[in-house]
Motif scaffolding. Structure first.
Motif, PDB file in Angstrom:
ATOM      1  N   ARG A  84       0.254   5.946   4.077  1.00  0.00           N
ATOM      2  CA  ARG A  84      -0.855   5.784   5.023  1.00  0.00           C
ATOM      3  C   ARG A  84      -0.732   4.445   5.721  1.00  0.00           C
ATOM      4  O   ARG A  84      -0.845   3.406   5.086  1.00  0.00           O
ATOM      5  N   VAL A  85      -0.508   4.470   7.011  1.00  0.00           N
ATOM      6  CA  VAL A  85      -0.352   3.230   7.776  1.00  0.00           C
ATOM      7  C   VAL A  85      -1.610   2.851   8.539  1.00  0.00           C
ATOM      8  O   VAL A  85      -1.705   1.757   9.078  1.00  0.00           O
ATOM      9  N   ASN A  86      -2.581   3.757   8.606  1.00  0.00           N
ATOM     10  CA  ASN A  86      -3.892   3.458   9.191  1.00  0.00           C
ATOM     11  C   ASN A  86      -4.902   3.408   8.046  1.00  0.00           C
ATOM     12  O   ASN A  86      -5.018   4.365   7.285  1.00  0.00           O
ATOM     13  N   HIS A  87      -5.587   2.295   7.927  1.00  0.00           N
ATOM     14  CA  HIS A  87      -6.461   2.091   6.771  1.00  0.00           C
ATOM     15  C   HIS A  87      -7.942   2.037   7.114  1.00  0.00           C
ATOM     16  O   HIS A  87      -8.781   2.258   6.248  1.00  0.00           O
ATOM     17  N   PHE A  88      -8.275   1.728   8.352  1.00  0.00           N
ATOM     18  CA  PHE A  88      -9.663   1.581   8.771  1.00  0.00           C
ATOM     19  C   PHE A  88      -9.858   2.227  10.136  1.00  0.00           C
ATOM     20  O   PHE A  88      -8.953   2.229  10.965  1.00  0.00           O
ATOM     21  N   SER A  89     -11.060   2.727  10.361  1.00  0.00           N
ATOM     22  CA  SER A  89     -11.459   3.223  11.670  1.00  0.00           C
ATOM     23  C   SER A  89     -12.976   3.123  11.755  1.00  0.00           C
ATOM     24  O   SER A  89     -13.671   3.278  10.755  1.00  0.00           O
ATOM     25  N   PHE A  90     -13.470   2.867  12.949  1.00  0.00           N
ATOM     26  CA  PHE A  90     -14.903   2.702  13.155  1.00  0.00           C
ATOM     27  C   PHE A  90     -15.392   3.679  14.210  1.00  0.00           C
ATOM     28  O   PHE A  90     -14.736   3.895  15.214  1.00  0.00           O
ATOM     29  N   PHE A 129       0.851  -1.187   0.000  1.00  0.00           N
ATOM     30  CA  PHE A 129       0.000   0.000   0.000  1.00  0.00           C
ATOM     31  C   PHE A 129       0.887   1.237   0.000  1.00  0.00           C
ATOM     32  O   PHE A 129       1.870   1.297   0.741  1.00  0.00           O
ATOM     33  N   ASP A 130       0.550   2.204  -0.810  1.00  0.00           N
ATOM     34  CA  ASP A 130       1.349   3.435  -0.929  1.00  0.00           C
ATOM     35  C   ASP A 130       2.820   3.135  -1.186  1.00  0.00           C
ATOM     36  O   ASP A 130       3.716   3.799  -0.656  1.00  0.00           O
ATOM     37  N   MET A 135      -5.373  10.815  10.379  1.00  0.00           N
ATOM     38  CA  MET A 135      -4.595   9.576  10.520  1.00  0.00           C
ATOM     39  C   MET A 135      -4.813   8.644   9.338  1.00  0.00           C
ATOM     40  O   MET A 135      -3.880   7.988   8.881  1.00  0.00           O
ATOM     41  N   LEU A 136      -6.036   8.583   8.807  1.00  0.00           N
ATOM     42  CA  LEU A 136      -6.294   7.738   7.643  1.00  0.00           C
ATOM     43  C   LEU A 136      -5.701   8.337   6.368  1.00  0.00           C
ATOM     44  O   LEU A 136      -5.503   7.625   5.385  1.00  0.00           O
ATOM     45  N   ALA A 137      -5.395   9.633   6.389  1.00  0.00           N
ATOM     46  CA  ALA A 137      -4.812  10.295   5.221  1.00  0.00           C
ATOM     47  C   ALA A 137      -3.281  10.249   5.234  1.00  0.00           C
ATOM     48  O   ALA A 137      -2.648  10.760   4.318  1.00  0.00           O
ATOM     49  N   GLY A 138      -2.690   9.663   6.253  1.00  0.00           N
ATOM     50  CA  GLY A 138      -1.241   9.513   6.280  1.00  0.00           C
ATOM     51  C   GLY A 138      -0.510  10.462   7.210  1.00  0.00           C
ATOM     52  O   GLY A 138       0.716  10.494   7.209  1.00  0.00           O
ATOM     53  N   ASN A 152       1.547  -3.804   7.466  1.00  0.00           N
ATOM     54  CA  ASN A 152       0.383  -4.470   8.031  1.00  0.00           C
ATOM     55  C   ASN A 152      -0.865  -3.655   7.720  1.00  0.00           C
ATOM     56  O   ASN A 152      -0.780  -2.453   7.467  1.00  0.00           O
ATOM     57  N   VAL A 153      -2.017  -4.286   7.790  1.00  0.00           N
ATOM     58  CA  VAL A 153      -3.272  -3.547   7.754  1.00  0.00           C
ATOM     59  C   VAL A 153      -3.291  -2.678   9.010  1.00  0.00           C
ATOM     60  O   VAL A 153      -2.960  -3.137  10.108  1.00  0.00           O
ATOM     61  N   GLY A 154      -3.636  -1.409   8.858  1.00  0.00           N
ATOM     62  CA  GLY A 154      -3.630  -0.488   9.989  1.00  0.00           C
ATOM     63  C   GLY A 154      -5.035  -0.147  10.445  1.00  0.00           C
ATOM     64  O   GLY A 154      -5.902   0.189   9.640  1.00  0.00           O
ATOM     65  N   LEU A 155      -5.251  -0.211  11.738  1.00  0.00           N
ATOM     66  CA  LEU A 155      -6.556   0.084  12.336  1.00  0.00           C
ATOM     67  C   LEU A 155      -6.399   1.225  13.328  1.00  0.00           C
ATOM     68  O   LEU A 155      -5.609   1.138  14.275  1.00  0.00           O
ATOM     69  N   TRP A 156      -7.124   2.329  13.102  1.00  0.00           N
ATOM     70  CA  TRP A 156      -7.153   3.441  14.056  1.00  0.00           C
ATOM     71  C   TRP A 156      -8.364   3.237  14.949  1.00  0.00           C
ATOM     72  O   TRP A 156      -9.499   3.302  14.510  1.00  0.00           O
TER      73      TRP A 156
END
Length: 136
Positions: free
Chosen positions: A102-108, A29-30, A79-82, A35-39
């Protein structure tokens, strides 16, 4: 005693057919392997949804996952924008740090009223702007 029990409980797999940690993959990615990143947002309902996502990504999809987060929704878009935060668990954004990988890819669960600042984020971050994938 309690600490050793908690560690043991957290290290178990939830699914009997879970993909084991040694067999999990990274994403490209980028321009980087990561790893998949979760914020995460540090309140109960968000942590619950984030934990479910973590289990599914790791045990069923077979990807490594890293987490960071804060106790407020405000930094999610950044954070999701890098952008980078001042320290793990910090909501403070380092000025001038945006635009990198961008190391954070998802957030809920953004409760901050993102509509008020998402339009500006699209202007600032362009193609790296986070996308709303839906509401729960």
């Amino acid at each position: 005693l309690l600490a050793s029990f908690v560690t043991a409980a957290w290290s178990k797999q939830c699914f009997t057919d879970a993909i084991l940690p040694a067999d999990r993959k990274m994403i490209f990615f980028d321009g980087q392997m990561m790893n998949v990143g979760l914020w995460e947002n540090y309140w109960a309902s968000s942590l619950l949804i984030s934990s479910l996502f973590e289990i599914l990504v790791q045990e069923k999809l077979g990807y490594n996952l890293t987490k960071d987060g804060a106790s407020t929704s405000r930094p999610i878009v950044y954070m999701l924008a890098g952008c980078k935060n001042e320290a793990p668990g910090s909501a403070g954004i380092i000025e001038g740090s945006c635009g990198g990988p961008r190391v954070n890819h998802f957030s809920f669960e953004s409760w901050q009223g993102y509509e008020s600042y998402l339009a500006d984020a699209f202007k600032i971050f362009g193609a790296k702007s986070p996308r709303l994938l839906g509401d729960l």
